[in-house]
Design a protein around this motif. Structure first.
Motif, short mmCIF file in Angstrom:
data_model
loop_
_atom_site.label_atom_id
_atom_site.label_comp_id
_atom_site.label_asym_id
_atom_site.label_seq_id
_atom_site.Cartn_x
_atom_site.Cartn_y
_atom_site.Cartn_z
N ASP A 235 -5.47 -1.87 -7.41
CA ASP A 235 -6.32 -0.95 -8.18
C ASP A 235 -7.23 -0.13 -7.28
O ASP A 235 -8.01 0.70 -7.78
CB ASP A 235 -7.17 -1.73 -9.19
N ASP A 236 -7.18 -0.37 -5.98
CA ASP A 236 -8.06 0.34 -5.04
C ASP A 236 -7.43 1.63 -4.55
O ASP A 236 -6.22 1.69 -4.30
CB ASP A 236 -8.38 -0.55 -3.83
N VAL A 237 -8.25 2.66 -4.41
CA VAL A 237 -7.81 3.94 -3.85
C VAL A 237 -8.77 4.33 -2.74
O VAL A 237 -9.99 4.39 -2.95
CB VAL A 237 -7.79 5.05 -4.93
N ILE A 238 -8.22 4.56 -1.57
CA ILE A 238 -9.00 5.03 -0.42
C ILE A 238 -8.54 6.44 -0.13
O ILE A 238 -7.44 6.65 0.38
CB ILE A 238 -8.80 4.12 0.80
N ASP A 239 -9.35 7.42 -0.48
CA ASP A 239 -8.94 8.82 -0.38
C ASP A 239 -9.68 9.50 0.76
O ASP A 239 -10.87 9.82 0.65
CB ASP A 239 -9.21 9.55 -1.69
N GLN B 208 -8.73 -6.01 6.10
CA GLN B 208 -9.60 -5.74 4.96
C GLN B 208 -9.24 -6.59 3.75
O GLN B 208 -10.12 -7.07 3.03
CB GLN B 208 -9.54 -4.26 4.58
N TYR B 209 -7.93 -6.79 3.52
CA TYR B 209 -7.49 -7.51 2.33
C TYR B 209 -7.12 -8.97 2.59
O TYR B 209 -6.75 -9.70 1.65
CB TYR B 209 -6.32 -6.76 1.67
N LEU C 30 -5.68 -2.53 7.18
CA LEU C 30 -5.61 -2.93 5.78
C LEU C 30 -5.42 -4.44 5.65
O LEU C 30 -6.00 -5.07 4.75
CB LEU C 30 -4.47 -2.20 5.07
N ALA D 129 0.85 -1.19 0.00
CA ALA D 129 0.00 0.00 0.00
C ALA D 129 0.88 1.24 0.00
O ALA D 129 1.78 1.37 0.83
CB ALA D 129 -0.92 0.01 1.22
N GLU E 284 -3.29 3.80 -1.70
CA GLU E 284 -3.40 3.11 -2.98
C GLU E 284 -2.88 1.69 -2.78
O GLU E 284 -1.72 1.50 -2.40
CB GLU E 284 -2.58 3.82 -4.05
N ARG F 33 -4.22 9.21 1.94
CA ARG F 33 -4.68 8.57 0.70
C ARG F 33 -3.94 7.25 0.59
O ARG F 33 -2.70 7.22 0.68
CB ARG F 33 -4.39 9.45 -0.51
#
Length: 272
Positions: free
Chosen positions: A252-256, A227-228, A224, A204, A249, A247
């Motif tokens: 392909d996931d982005v948590i902003d 979650q993953y 994280l 990440a 990344e 933020r």
């Protein structure tokens, strides 16, 4: 670890990684030697198209291919590396270039194994150096200058990293100079992915306005990971432009959750 390979090539890489890890288990010196040898062979195959095509030709008997690579590379690389090469040419490959790419991939895996108990540090050092390259145009230009010899660039890497970084880090940074990838930064990013994959981790990239404390990093990594469904290695980028929040990344996931993002949303709503 084989996400960049497809079909028969992915199967071949998976099998070869198993053989490699058995071969170098518990022996950092062997792992380091094998890594250098495999990278050297990969470089040679990229420069010798006829040999590369012959070694991956499915219509040629495996015995013929193993015999030829034995004649070409015997005495030039370690017996362990030669054994892996023979095993590699005995496999099926989706495309001729996949063989050289696979050998380079294996060379990175071997260096991760050579960094016994230091894989997390290796990942951090590769990321840190890649950030330095991105942030210092003069260094980026020096490492990519075609007028400078590879030996000169390698000496520059030694000046910057020797006695400060792990031997595996220094070797991988030097490998990134070979031109396999479009830029040094791209090569280092790919190597970081391999390090994470060997550790069965996700990666990440976290952007924050300030350094995160050890406790904050641990809580974020834990969240994280839950979650993953697997451990997640954090690469932190301090970026004052985010103002506040973070933020993330990952793949392909982005948590902003940055303040700057919320301000941008507010501006768009007012403009609309």
């Amino acid at each position: 670890m084989t996400s960049d390979f497809r079909g028969a090539s992915a199967d071949a890489v998976a099998t070869l990684i198993g053989e490699l890890e058995t071969l170098v288990s518990g022996s950092p010196d062997v792992a380091t030697q094998v890594s250098g040898d495999l990278f050297s062979v990969a470089t040679s195959l990229r420069g010798e198209g006829a040999l590369r095509r012959f070694a991956t030709d499915g219509s040629v008997a495996a015995e013929a291919k193993t015999g030829v690579v034995g004649e070409v590379f015997g005495g030039k690389v370690s017996e362990q590396a030669l054994g892996l090469l023979r095993a590699a040419v005995g496999r099926r490959w989706r495309a001729p270039r996949d063989l050289a790419d696979a050998l380079e991939h294996l060379s990175v895996v071997a260096l991760v194994r050579a960094a016994v108990g230091e894989a997390e540090r290796l990942a951090d050092e590769l990321f840190a150096f890649s950030q330095v390259v991105k942030e210092q145009p003069s260094l980026r230009d020096a490492l990519s200058d075609p007028a400078r010899s590879h030996a000169d660039k390698a000496r520059l890497v030694d000046d910057l990293l020797a006695a400060k970084a792990l031997p595996s880090t220094v070797r991988l940074v030097k490998q990134s100079l070979a031109g396999t990838y479009r830029t040094v930064s791209v090569a280092l990013a790919e190597y970081q992915k391999v390090v994470a994959a060997v550790q069965n981790e996700g990666v990440a990239t976290v952007r924050a306005a300030r350094e995160l404390s050890a406790d904050e990093r641990a809580r974020l990594a834990d969240a994280l990971s839950r979650q993953y469904g697997r451990p997640v290695h954090l690469n932190l980028v301090v970026d004052p432009a985010v103002i506040g929040g973070i933020r993330v990344e990952i793949g392909d996931d982005v948590i902003d959750g940055t303040v700057s993002s919320r301000l941008d949303d507010a501006r768009r709503r007012l403009a609309g």
